[in-house]
Write a protein that holds these residues in place. Structure first.
Motif, mmCIF file in Angstrom:
data_model
loop_
_atom_site.group_PDB
_atom_site.id
_atom_site.type_symbol
_atom_site.label_atom_id
_atom_site.label_comp_id
_atom_site.label_asym_id
_atom_site.label_seq_id
_atom_site.Cartn_x
_atom_site.Cartn_y
_atom_site.Cartn_z
ATOM 1 N N ARG A 66 0.821 -1.076 -0.112
ATOM 2 C CA ARG A 66 -0.024 -0.038 -0.102
ATOM 3 C C ARG A 66 0.783 1.318 -0.106
ATOM 4 N NH1 ARG A 66 -0.948 -4.606 1.609
ATOM 5 N NH2 ARG A 66 -1.156 -4.393 3.696
ATOM 6 N N GLY A 68 0.297 5.143 0.474
ATOM 7 C CA GLY A 68 -0.581 6.337 0.939
ATOM 8 C C GLY A 68 -0.525 7.537 0.530
ATOM 9 N N HIS A 92 -3.411 4.257 -1.658
ATOM 10 C CA HIS A 92 -4.450 4.391 -0.841
ATOM 11 C C HIS A 92 -4.799 5.831 -0.439
ATOM 12 C CE1 HIS A 92 -4.872 4.307 3.938
ATOM 13 N NE2 HIS A 92 -6.002 4.316 3.432
ATOM 14 N N ILE A 107 -3.735 4.621 8.435
ATOM 15 C CA ILE A 107 -2.604 4.281 7.892
ATOM 16 C C ILE A 107 -1.905 3.056 8.576
ATOM 17 C CG2 ILE A 107 -0.120 5.074 7.966
ATOM 18 C CD1 ILE A 107 -1.320 8.068 7.849
ATOM 19 N N ASP A 112 0.285 0.881 5.326
ATOM 20 C CA ASP A 112 0.995 1.783 4.318
ATOM 21 C C ASP A 112 2.528 1.955 4.571
ATOM 22 O OD1 ASP A 112 -1.388 2.701 3.211
ATOM 23 O OD2 ASP A 112 -1.770 4.347 4.487
#
Length: 540
Positions: A66, A68, A92, A107, A112
């Motif tokens: 992921r 972020g 994300h 988060i 992330d």
């Protein structure tokens, strides 16, 4: 028997590749946090997205990791949309308007590994730095000249330096179209926010659907300005839809006031825009106060919460068409759009307004049904109401980290939480959220209808209607009003405004005037908080 058609997966990267190849010189215009407008093209964005993909690989990210973002609508954010997803990662988008505790939770829950942060949100990130347990790198979305100093965050990376060190060619991964490409968390008004993962397939299908003439009606000649943030359900799919058809894209950054939005509309000849009612009310007020026009603007999509009839009328007076739409984080989001059907009987003006304020008809691919308390479908007569359920190729079947959790009471259907009617033509009208509907003396009262009537009064800036405890009737509607500046509107005057518009027993017993109303991080009225504030037995 199988067909003879090629089996080519639907990929997010293919959208931008198409735009770069066949609409390469079409502009992408962005307001920047640093100050000036930035101009680029789809061809340049394609190359920079590949540089970003290479940079993520250099940071050690793998398939499914992921990425972020805490960012406004801008060209760098668009590059992350495509570069991260195309490289097999999950883009994300994080809503910076949430409470810091919620942001830290999101988060960490998402896992992330890398965060991309706009200059505006570095301080926010610093305030939760000690809680970000899994973040390995933080990239500030700016150039070397504007890099901030930070005491609490680990060594910050510069976005432009990161890209400059990489080649502009990347071998895009051969992915399964059902792999996750993007991620967004619900606003979490009750309980912890929940993550929704969008697949490459769902994003492409949704983008194709919203371009249709009865939805956003986008084409190569369009100039689209998504005012709805890119951190909120992928800006309703517009960063993908605009590229898919080669439309010029105008990204307003952090300046969402009436003057700034109007300046972009006029200067960039915006023909289509989309956002929530609170944004449009402020823009309409600014246009009225300055006695100016909307120039080339033809269509405004309104969603996020119900669009008041008064707003339709004000845009119509400027020659701007309003498209009412409905969606949720779990539906990617667009599922309903209100465009007129041809060859219908001529209606009176008030009937046309009533029809246009409905949430709309289902897009192809989305199946809706309305069920009563016993789970059976109700009549599609525009009168009977029940709970709305939906299913389709861009509807969530579960949540990240809890994919098997029931998001539906009926197998195969998503429970939206909306109480609605549906007519014979498929037009859906939200009566209320199931948690916001007022039940007085055993009968339901729509808080949305009462709010729309209040907002139509020229002295009302904003209004909310919530259930208030009542010894005799169990619940009664309570009206909470924000007056327009300079107004001396009284309780008697606003309650008299309801006469002849609704049944007498629907009219609120009391009105309270406040300086402001609480909102969610996505701009909706925070009804739960309003109910909490005014839950005492006597409102006055």
């Amino acid at each position: 028997m199988r067909s003879t058609m090629m089996d080519v997966p639907l990929m997010v990267s293919s959208i931008l590749r198409h735009a770069a190849l066949y609409h390469g010189d079409t502009e992408i215009v962005s307001r920047t946090v640093e100050g000036p407008l930035h101009r680029t093209t789809y061809a340049k964005t394609w190359k920079r997205s590949q540089q970003l993909a290479n940079a993520l690989a250099a940071l050690g990210l793998g398939r499914g990791d992921r990425v972020g973002t805490l960012a406004w609508n801008g060209y760098r954010h668009l590059e992350i949309y495509y570069g991260a997803s195309g490289a097999g990662h999950v883009c994300h988008t994080i809503n910076p308007r949430l409470f810091p505790d919620q942001i830290a939770y999101i988060i960490n829950h998402a896992g992330d590994r890398v965060l991309f942060v706009e200059l505006s949100f570095v301080d926010l990130l610093e305030s939760i730095a000690d809680r970000l347990t899994g973040v390995e790198a933080i990239v500030v979305m700016t150039d070397a000249a504007h890099m901030p100093a930070s005491r609490r965050l680990p060594a910050l990376l510069c976005y432009e330096d990161l890209l400059a060190a990489q080649p502009d060619r990347f071998d895009w991964l051969q992915l399964d179209e059902n792999e996750a490409a993007a991620m967004c968390y619900t606003s979490g008004t009750t309980g912890d926010p929940k993550g929704v993962l969008y697949s490459h397939r769902s994003i492409v299908l949704h983008a194709m659907a919203v371009c249709m003439p009865d939805v956003f009606a986008l084409g190569a000649g369009s100039v689209a300005m998504p005012v709805v943030p890119m951190f909120h359900v992928n800006a309703w799919g517009l960063p993908y839809a605009a590229a898919l058809v080669g439309a010029k894209l105008v990204l307003p950054g952090s300046k969402l006031d009436g003057a700034s939005l109007h300046e972009l509309i006029i200067a960039e000849e915006v023909s289509f825009t989309a956002g929530v009612p609170t944004i449009w009310m402020a823009l309409l007020d600014w246009v009225a106060a300055n006695d100016v026009s909307f120039g080339s603007l033809k269509r405004v999509a309104v969603g996020g919460s119900a669009c008041p009839p008064a707003m339709f009328a004000r845009f119509r007076d400027h020659g701007v068409e309003v498209l009412h739409a409905w969606g949720m984080t779990e539906t990617s989001p667009v599922g309903l759009a209100n465009s007129p059907k041809p060859n219908r009987p001529t209606r009176r003006p008030d009937e046309e307004v009533a029809l246009s304020t409905k949430q709309g008809r289902p897009l192809f691919g989305m199946e809706f049904r309305v069920v009563g308390a016993d789970g059976t479908e109700i009549a599609h007569d525009g009168v009977a109401f029940g709970n709305m359920q939906v299913r389709g190729p861009w509807v969530a079947a579960g949540y990240f980290g809890d994919e098997r959790a029931a998001v539906h009471a009926t197998p195969g259907w998503f429970e939206t939480g909306d109480v609605v009617t549906m007519d014979a033509d498929g037009y859906v009208q939200i009566v209320d959220r199931s948690k916001d509907v007022i039940k007085s003396g055993g009968e339901w009262i729509s808080s949305i209808d009462l709010e729309n009537i209040a907002i139509a009064h020229p002295a009302v800036q904003e209004a909310a209607v919530v259930a208030h405890p009542d010894e005799r009737w169990s619940e009664r509607p309570l009206l909470v009003v924000v007056r327009r500046p300079g107004s001396a509107l009284t309780e008697r005057e606003i309650l008299a405004h309801y006469e002849g518009k609704v049944a007498r027993w629907w009219i609120p017993d009391h009105a309270i005037f406040v300086d402001e109303l609480p909102h969610t991080a996505t701009g909706k009225l925070l009804k739960a908080r309003i109910r909490e504030i005014y839950s005492k037995p006597s409102p006055v």
